[in-house]
Design an enzyme around this catalytic site. Structure first.
Site, PDB file in Angstrom:
ATOM      1  N   THR A 166       0.471  -1.494   0.543  1.00 29.73           N
ATOM      2  CA  THR A 166       0.041   0.251  -0.030  1.00 29.73           C
ATOM      3  C   THR A 166       0.895   0.958   0.369  1.00 29.73           C
ATOM      4  O   THR A 166       1.831   1.098   0.249  1.00 29.73           O
ATOM      5  CB  THR A 166      -1.016   0.344   1.240  1.00 29.73           C
ATOM      6  OG1 THR A 166      -0.640   0.229   2.229  1.00 29.73           O
ATOM      7  CG2 THR A 166      -2.226  -1.194   0.705  1.00 29.73           C
ATOM      8  N   SER A 184      -9.826  -5.946   5.175  1.00 33.70           N
ATOM      9  CA  SER A 184      -8.444  -4.892   4.820  1.00 33.70           C
ATOM     10  C   SER A 184      -7.661  -3.917   6.433  1.00 33.70           C
ATOM     11  O   SER A 184      -8.767  -4.393   7.356  1.00 33.70           O
ATOM     12  CB  SER A 184      -8.549  -4.264   3.612  1.00 33.70           C
ATOM     13  OG  SER A 184      -7.326  -2.522   4.632  1.00 33.70           O
ATOM     14  N   SER A 185      -6.911  -3.823   6.219  1.00 29.36           N
ATOM     15  CA  SER A 185      -6.434  -3.495   7.243  1.00 29.36           C
ATOM     16  C   SER A 185      -5.915  -1.594   7.071  1.00 29.36           C
ATOM     17  O   SER A 185      -5.628  -0.388   7.933  1.00 29.36           O
ATOM     18  CB  SER A 185      -4.657  -3.714   7.738  1.00 29.36           C
ATOM     19  OG  SER A 185      -4.843  -5.005   8.591  1.00 29.36           O
TER      20      SER A 185
END
Length: 596
Positions: free
Chosen positions: A407, A478-479
């Site tokens: 990310t 998701s984180s």
């Protein structure tokens, strides 16, 4: 900003006047900084607007859009398109994103998370009943979810954008056609990745005949990506989700030589970015707004912070510029408890129920008080049970820990005080290692995500289902934790922040929020602090950043401690009391903040 403090990095740029049809992008003379190790950054001040991004070229694209009269949404689009070119290992057209936007009165949440193809089933990552090795699953067609970034940005732009859609692609198209200087981080990422060399398009584009990556400072052009970006700029998202580009994506996934995937044209044509209700949580004088499921970020962050607020401090949080071992112990124990809930309950809300029918039951003060009471002077260890914040119909089983990666993060505040926090990803570095040229037959292209490996590889245990198991059309948990902060009393924007880092995003963001609110730190100082992470078992402390005494004390408290590199990529922009802005960029990466 650019200010005298940073002229060594960000020279003055000529920005041409804004015209009603868009703006003229000026190629900046910026060489992205080296990202080897930890490099101090000064922090950046601005009066009216600012943009923070993971690469100076991307930050400059957003800066020029804001300078030309664009708003935060416009700038985010320009930044993302450049990031996909200069930082292809982290995000791009082939991935997904979560975007929070404050329009001056309301916070909006746009979900561009990838979805599983309709033809998959829960055994996607099983062979002969056993889960695949993680990298076998990653570097394959099976890992590719339907990309969501393009449709997300189009949806947000249609609702809130100011400059023409087509104008926002000019920075990335210009840099793709004219070339950009390869940064140390991109070179190092390429050098350390063997799987990418196995993809013919990527090998031909990023490596020489001997398999050596493009050199630092080499000018790299990407004509295939330029052609794809032009199509999307002229025709909108349909150019990506239908026709030649979509067909090339599908072919590349379904024709993977080892483990082909099930992605189909219909999956792309029917993909939708979703407008969701953000979760805004009171936290003393602040209200912290974050993303709801399928992100686990906000819920887990605010569980950690809520438990810590109910803990009597074992010792002062800071000790000689680093977090003290007593505070670290409490932070890590709160993280264990929060991750136990995360791994049990949180998944795509269209497929699982919230405890008690409302995700905010997980943040109820009375519930967090019960969880916080479990924290003692010794570690709970890895055997931590989930709590019961509310009734659910399905009896889940906790998902075992598995890797999460990748990310990039973008934070923007525009001249009207509107703000974006956007976290964007293709998951692992270089995603699935599948590069596509969009059917152009030109050199270069973009990489496809491996986000489906964020699903649980094993769909059930002992007959009970895992909430985050693979299902057709489902979005993997998701984180990613894009975060906007507001003053509870006035409702005014206080700041925008977020980070890459897989599951550790949660720890990075939670600790930064504590430093900003309670420890009197500015954005840059807070981002400089060393990291501590646990996903429930091992504890990882940032290598070389803590005294031996802190490690010894944690071990005496029962923590299984080791050191490792924890390469966050935090970005933060905070509003100061006088109304001006101050931004910080993570010293572990090559990001910067720009503004006026």
């Amino acid at each position: 900003m650019p200010s005298k403090k940073v002229t060594w990095l960000l020279p003055s740029l000529l920005v041409v006047p804004f015209y009603v049809w868009g703006f003229d992008y000026q190629t900046p003379s910026i060489s992205p900084e080296v990202n080897s190790g930890y490099e101090e950054k000064p922090g950046w001040s601005a009066d009216d607007f600012a943009v923070a991004a993971a690469n100076p070229l991307a930050a400059d694209a957003g800066y020029q859009v804001l300078k030309a009269g664009g708003n935060a949404i416009d700038a985010a689009i320009a930044v993302q398109m450049v990031l996909g070119l200069v930082e292809p290992q982290s995000s791009g057209l082939g991935g997904g994103a979560f975007l929070l936007y404050f329009d001056g009165s309301d916070v909006r949440a746009y979900d561009g998370r990838e979805t599983a193809p309709k033809a998959v089933d829960a055994e996607l990552f099983l062979e002969d009943g056993e889960p695949l090795e993680f990298m076998e699953a990653v570097a394959s067609g099976r890992s590719v979810g339907v990309p969501g970034t393009v449709r997300l940005l189009e949806k947000a732009h249609m609702a809130h954008g100011r400059l023409p859609w087509e104008a926002l692609f000019r920075p990335a198209i210009t840099l793709a056609e004219d070339g950009f200087e390869v940064s140390q981080r991109l070179h190092s990422s390429l050098a350390n990745d063997q799987a990418l060399r196995d993809n013919p398009l990527a090998r031909a584009f990023y490596y020489d005949a001997e398999g050596q990556p493009v050199e630092v400072g080499e000018t790299l052009k990407n004509p295939a990506l330029a052609a794809v970006l032009k199509r999307i700029a002229e025709e909108g998202s349909r150019a990506f989700y239908q026709g030649d580009i979509a067909q090339d994506i599908v072919n590349s996934v379904r024709q993977h030589p080892e483990r082909p995937g099930e992605l189909a044209l219909d999956d792309l044509e029917t993909y939708e970015a979703i407008a969701r209700e953000p979760i805004c949580t009171p936290w003393q004088q602040w209200e912290v707004c974050g993303f709801p499921p399928p992100s686990s970020g906000h819920l887990t962050i605010m569980q950690i912070l809520g438990m810590l607020d109910q803990q009597p401090l074992l010792e002062a949080p800071l000790d000689d510029g680093v977090t003290s071992s007593g505070w670290l112990h409490q932070f890590l124990e709160a993280s264990r408890l929060a991750f136990a809930d995360r791994n049990y309950y949180i998944a795509d809300p269209d497929y699982v129920e919230a405890p008690g029918g409302d995700w905010t039951t997980m943040l109820a003060p009375s519930y967090l008080a019960k969880r916080s009471a479990l924290i003692g002077k010794q570690s709970l260890g890895s055997d931590v049970e989930h709590g019961e914040p509310g009734a659910i119909e399905t009896s889940w089983v906790a998902q075992p820990t598995q890797p999460e990666y990748g990310t990039s993060h973008i934070s923007i505040v525009d001249a009207e005080g509107h703000s974006v926090a956007m976290t964007t990803s293709i998951e692992q570095a270089f995603g699935s290692r599948i590069m596509v040229d969009g059917g152009t037959d030109l050199p270069g292209g973009f990489l496809l995500n491996n986000q489906l490996t964020d699903f649980a590889f094993e769909p059930e245990q002992n007959g009970d289902p895992v909430a985050n198991r693979v299902e057709p059309g489902k979005r993997p948990r998701s984180s990613m934790s894009p975060t906007l902060i507001f003053d509870q009393e006035s409702g005014e924007l206080v700041g925008s922040l977020g980070s890459p880092g897989g599951a550790a995003i949660i720890h990075y963001t939670a600790r930064t929020l504590m430093a900003l609110r309670d420890w009197g730190m500015n954005a840059q100082t807070a981002l400089n602090l060393p990291h501590a992470v646990t996903l429930g078992d091992e504890v990882w402390l940032e290598e070389g950043r803590f005294p031996d005494a802190a490690l010894d004390d944690l071990r005496e408290r029962g923590h299984n401690v080791s050191e490792r590199e924890l390469t966050s990529g935090l970005q933060a922009i905070m509003r100061l009391e006088d109304g001006s802005l101050f931004g910080g960029a993570d010293p572990r990466r090559e990001g910067v903040v720009m503004g006026d």
